[in-house]
Design a protein around this motif. Structure first.
Motif, PDB file in Angstrom:
ATOM      1  N   HIS A 163      45.774  38.122   0.408  1.00 13.20           N
ATOM      2  CA  HIS A 163      45.051  39.347   0.735  1.00 13.20           C
ATOM      3  C   HIS A 163      45.626  39.864   2.036  1.00 13.20           C
ATOM      4  CE1 HIS A 163      41.601  41.894   1.884  1.00 13.20           C
ATOM      5  NE2 HIS A 163      41.218  41.827   0.621  1.00 13.20           N
ATOM      6  N   ALA A 191      44.911  33.349   0.886  1.00 15.21           N
ATOM      7  CA  ALA A 191      44.020  34.132   0.016  1.00 15.21           C
ATOM      8  C   ALA A 191      44.757  35.242  -0.719  1.00 15.21           C
ATOM      9  CB  ALA A 191      42.891  34.722   0.834  1.00 15.21           C
ATOM     10  N   HIS A 251      37.160  37.623  -0.602  1.00 12.25           N
ATOM     11  CA  HIS A 251      37.173  38.533   0.546  1.00 12.25           C
ATOM     12  C   HIS A 251      35.961  39.453   0.566  1.00 12.25           C
ATOM     13  CE1 HIS A 251      40.320  38.648   3.625  1.00 12.25           C
ATOM     14  NE2 HIS A 251      40.790  37.682   2.867  1.00 12.25           N
ATOM     15  N   ASP A 252      34.812  38.839   0.506  1.00 12.99           N
ATOM     16  CA  ASP A 252      33.529  39.543   0.597  1.00 12.99           C
ATOM     17  C   ASP A 252      33.220  40.414  -0.612  1.00 12.99           C
ATOM     18  OD1 ASP A 252      33.501  38.335   3.008  1.00 12.99           O
ATOM     19  OD2 ASP A 252      33.413  40.160   4.221  1.00 12.99           O
ATOM     20  N   GLY A 272      35.161  42.150   6.040  1.00 13.90           N
ATOM     21  CA  GLY A 272      36.025  42.068   4.864  1.00 13.90           C
ATOM     22  C   GLY A 272      37.508  42.181   5.141  1.00 13.90           C
ATOM     23  N   THR A 273      37.878  42.369   6.424  1.00 14.04           N
ATOM     24  CA  THR A 273      39.304  42.471   6.744  1.00 14.04           C
ATOM     25  C   THR A 273      39.897  41.058   6.857  1.00 14.04           C
ATOM     26  OG1 THR A 273      39.011  42.356   9.144  1.00 14.04           O
ATOM     27  CG2 THR A 273      38.798  44.527   8.128  1.00 14.04           C
ATOM     28  N   ASP A 274      41.196  40.979   7.117  1.00 14.74           N
ATOM     29  CA  ASP A 274      41.823  39.668   7.310  1.00 14.74           C
ATOM     30  C   ASP A 274      41.813  39.254   8.774  1.00 14.74           C
ATOM     31  OD1 ASP A 274      43.093  38.851   4.566  1.00 14.74           O
ATOM     32  OD2 ASP A 274      43.370  41.010   4.783  1.00 14.74           O
ATOM     33  N   ASP A 317      43.966  43.549  -2.003  1.00 16.02           N
ATOM     34  CA  ASP A 317      43.840  42.212  -2.594  1.00 16.02           C
ATOM     35  C   ASP A 317      45.083  41.865  -3.413  1.00 16.02           C
ATOM     36  OD1 ASP A 317      43.624  43.339  -5.116  1.00 16.02           O
ATOM     37  OD2 ASP A 317      41.488  42.974  -5.346  1.00 16.02           O
ATOM     38  N   ASP A 335      46.891  37.364   4.775  1.00 18.70           N
ATOM     39  CA  ASP A 335      46.358  36.024   4.571  1.00 18.70           C
ATOM     40  C   ASP A 335      47.149  35.413   3.418  1.00 18.70           C
ATOM     41  OD1 ASP A 335      44.909  33.770   3.776  1.00 18.70           O
ATOM     42  OD2 ASP A 335      43.029  34.601   4.531  1.00 18.70           O
ATOM     43  N   GLU A 342      34.722  34.063  11.002  1.00 11.78           N
ATOM     44  CA  GLU A 342      34.469  34.802   9.762  1.00 11.78           C
ATOM     45  C   GLU A 342      35.311  36.074   9.765  1.00 11.78           C
ATOM     46  OE1 GLU A 342      31.821  34.211   7.080  1.00 11.78           O
ATOM     47  OE2 GLU A 342      32.797  32.430   7.856  1.00 11.78           O
ATOM     48  N   ASN A 343      35.675  36.525   8.564  1.00 18.19           N
ATOM     49  CA  ASN A 343      36.405  37.784   8.480  1.00 18.19           C
ATOM     50  C   ASN A 343      35.520  38.923   8.947  1.00 18.19           C
ATOM     51  OD1 ASN A 343      38.678  36.599   7.454  1.00 18.19           O
ATOM     52  ND2 ASN A 343      38.029  36.834   5.336  1.00 18.19           N
TER      53      ASN A 343
END
Lengths: 451, 249
Positions: free
Chosen positions: B220, B218, A378-379, B121-123, B54, B215, B117-118
């Motif tokens: 997350h 992931a 996540h980056d 950095g968010t979902d 996370d 997610d 793309e996220n």
């Protein structure tokens, strides 16, 4: 008495400024960065040692006026102390070199005189062009080659910038009153080949000196002027621009061999900064899902530049002249694209015709730049592999080429913290613009904490 | 007897087809109601806090200011954390998005390959951030209905440029706000779950004040919380321009 008055006046100005700031909505942000680099080959010499405090102040003076200032306070470089006295001296710069650099300081006026006119006054960066880092249309700020890793960096300049808006379109006018030359790269990162003088056998150059001929800081000679119209056409962001500017990298106008004995001499060089009309255009958009951009600029020198050369021959000193810059337009351009695959792999590529410092139709070379990037967790982790390749021409690409690879790993463990570990390795053969970089392979580590 | 059976089969088939058509029509009508509810305000200004969590429970925070007008125009500006402060996203439609990066002094058009793309950095993907009208890209049919919830299945319309094979949306019929949306990836596996928790009327409009995008692949999640919500403030169209995107706030 005069000193006393100046002091009082200074305090009054400061007091007024602080009063205005106190009433304004002020924010202070920035970052602290540590950047250390070392050579891979040889004795792994440290080449870069920088601690930077970036401070960015924003003060909302009103709904329609915002003050922005950014400065760098840097501890940069290595001790230069050469004598015992340098260690005792009260100014400790010989031991701990540091500097303060005012990067930007400007005021934005929104809806200035008319609702559709914005004006920005002060020291600023005017970033034109759609390509990545290398922008042929970006000619109002001089280049700053201090950091070879940050080759798109430019020096902010004092400017008056007015932008009028009409729907999706805008017209920008910029006036830069004073000329500022570029900051050239350190000698080991020089661009292009070092010129060799055709001297008779037995004659040696034992020294060199140079004189920079800066233009007078007048409207006619020192000022730069630019116009740009931008908008959206058929789904593409497009712009066309004109800039009346001066090359920020110097060009030799005379090279004189001054004998110091029968067989030795000193080379004296005079350098100046040619004037250009620059007509530019760019676009950015997408084509079948791929991000694309194109940017081009035609540089038209205002006059032919001759280099006078005085060299010793068997018959004594002889003066000749060569054309250093023809009065002939030359076009630099960049074509690029990027794409993100379904698995998140990002690919970016650019073809560049004409690099920084290259002038004249016959001297522009071609470069290919590629970068692959992938983010993980996540980056939180980013892996980037960049590369650049240059060949003088396809026909002799095996004899004259340079390629550079730069892998980089970034880690963002918590908010506002970035840790970077990277390297670049350079391979060159023959004669190319970047051939001078050969042997400068380095590793670097950076930490940046924003606040 | 055989003829009788044929008639019964035809009757059953016709009944199911009619029921399916009805369910689809109802589904699309319900989806329209959902959109009408979510996009009811003429405009909206709010502060949105984002918690990025996370799988180990580590938390990162983002705060944005969001401007929305009608069902297509959005402008999102990052206020926190410091390293992304000033970054802005302008959405005029799902094909017209621009990102402003203050560090580069430039506005860059976002090509469609980036939309999945996220977002920072968010979902949520860029496309999720731009999505306000599901009915333009999806056909809805009712899967289940009870007095307290309606379950819809949204499948992409032919040729629709979407990243999901289907969505399953559970709607609250009392306010026509989705309670939960499941996003299935192109292979048909569950990818993300959006849960709208705090729903309340603000200025007379049903407003989701807290939503969680998880997610599941992931492991997350992102929790969005809205505050300082203002509706119908008379936002001018000039807010949704590159000029305003670049402007300091």
């Amino acid at each position: 008495m005069f000193r006393y008055r100046s002091l009082v006046l200074g305090w009054i100005v400061l007091a007024l400024a602080f009063t205005a700031l106190a009433r304004a909505q002020v924010s202070l942000n920035g970052y602290v960065k540590t950047d250390v680099r070392a050579r891979i080959k040889g004795n792994h010499r440290l080449t870069w040692n920088e601690n930077r405090l970036d401070l960015k102040l924003k003060a909302h003076l009103s709904d329609r006026a915002v003050l922005t200032a950014e400065s760098w306070v840097r501890s940069f470089g290595f001790p230069t102390a050469a004598r015992l006295e340098d260690l005792r001296y009260r100014d400790r710069r010989a031991v701990l070199p540091w500097s303060v650099d005012l990067r930007e300081a400007y005021v934005d006026f929104y809806g200035f005189l008319f609702s559709n006119l914005d004006v920005r006054v002060g020291k600023q960066r005017i970033a034109w062009g759609t390509a990545d880092k290398i922008n042929p249309t970006d000619n109002l700020n001089p280049k700053d080659f201090e950091d070879p890793l940050d080759f798109g960096r430019k020096l902010p300049v004092n400017a008056l910038r007015a932008t009028a808006y009409a729907g999706d379109w805008s017209l920008e006018a910029v006036y830069v009153p004073a000329f500022t030359p570029a900051v050239l790269p350190p000698p080991e990162w020089r661009l292009g080949q070092e010129a060799t003088l055709p001297l008779p056998p037995g004659v040696q150059v034992v020294g060199s000196k140079n004189t920079l001929v800066l233009p007078p800081q007048t409207v006619k000679d020192g000022a730069n002027l630019g116009f740009k119209i931008s908008g959206t056409l058929a789904g593409y962001d497009v712009s066309a621009s004109y800039v009346y500017t001066r090359d920020d990298m110097p060009l030799a106008t005379s090279v004189v061999f001054e004998p110091t004995s029968q067989t030795t001499g000193v080379v004296s060089t005079r350098l100046s900064f040619p004037r250009y009309h620059v007509f530019g255009a760019d676009l950015a958009g997408e084509f079948h899902g791929v991000g694309v951009w194109a940017e081009a600029a035609a540089f038209v020198p205002t006059g032919e530049i001759l280099t006078t050369i005085v060299l010793p021959t068997q018959q004594g000193l002889v003066t000749t002249s060569e054309v250093a810059l023809k009065k002939q337009a030359f076009v630099k351009y960049v074509l690029g694209g990027d794409y993100t695959f379904a698995n998140g792999l990002y690919l970016n590529g650019q073809f560049v015709h004409g690099f920084y410092g290259e002038r004249g139709r016959d001297n522009l070379q071609d470069y290919l730049m590629l970068a692959v990037e992938k983010r993980f967790l996540h980056d939180e982790v980013k892996l980037r592999l960049g590369g650049a390749a240059q060949a003088r021409s396809l026909s002799d690409a095996t004899d004259n080429y340079t390629w550079i690879a730069f892998p980089e790993l970034s880690y963002y463990p918590v908010d506002n913290v970035e840790l970077v570990l990277g390297a670049y390795t350079i391979h060159a053969r023959g004669e190319t613009t970047l051939a001078g970089f050969a042997g400068n392979d380095e590793v670097y580590a950076k930490i940046k904490v924003s606040f | 007897m055989k003829r009788h059976l044929r008639f019964v089969s035809l009757f059953i088939l016709t009944t199911f087809a009619a029921a399916a058509a009805l369910a689809q029509n109802d589904g699309n009508a319900i989806l329209k109601k959902v959109e009408a509810t979510l996009n009811a305000p003429k405009d909206r200004v709010a502060i949105m806090s984002m918690k990025l969590i996370d799988k180990n429970g580590n938390v990162k925070n983002r705060v944005v200011k969001i401007y929305q007008k009608g069902d297509d125009k959005r402008l999102i500006r990052f206020l926190k954390p410091a390293d992304v402060k000033g970054v802005g996203l302008l959405v005029l439609s799902d094909n017209e998005m621009w990102l402003y990066m203050p560090a580069f002094h430039k506005i860059r058009r976002i090509a469609s390959h980036t939309k999945n793309e996220n977002f920072m950095g968010t979902d949520f993907t860029y496309d999720d951030m731009a999505q306000t009208k599901y009915s333009e890209k999806y056909t809805a049919r009712v899967l289940q209905q009870s007095p307290d919830s309606i379950k819809l299945e949204l499948t992409p319309k032919p040729g629709a440029d979407v990243n999901y094979s289907k969505l399953v949306m559970v709607v609250d019929p009392h306010n026509w706000v989705p309670k939960r949306v499941e996003f299935y990836d192109k292979s048909g596996s569950l990818k993300k779950i959006l849960t709208n928790s705090r729903v309340a009327k603000v200025d007379g409009y049903w407003t989701v004040q807290e939503m969680t995008m998880q997610d599941v692949q992931a492991k997350h999640k992102t929790v969005l919380t809205l505050s300082d919500v203002k509706h119908d403030t008379g936002l001018a169209n000039s807010v949704f321009t590159k000029r305003f995107l670049r402007r300091s706030e």
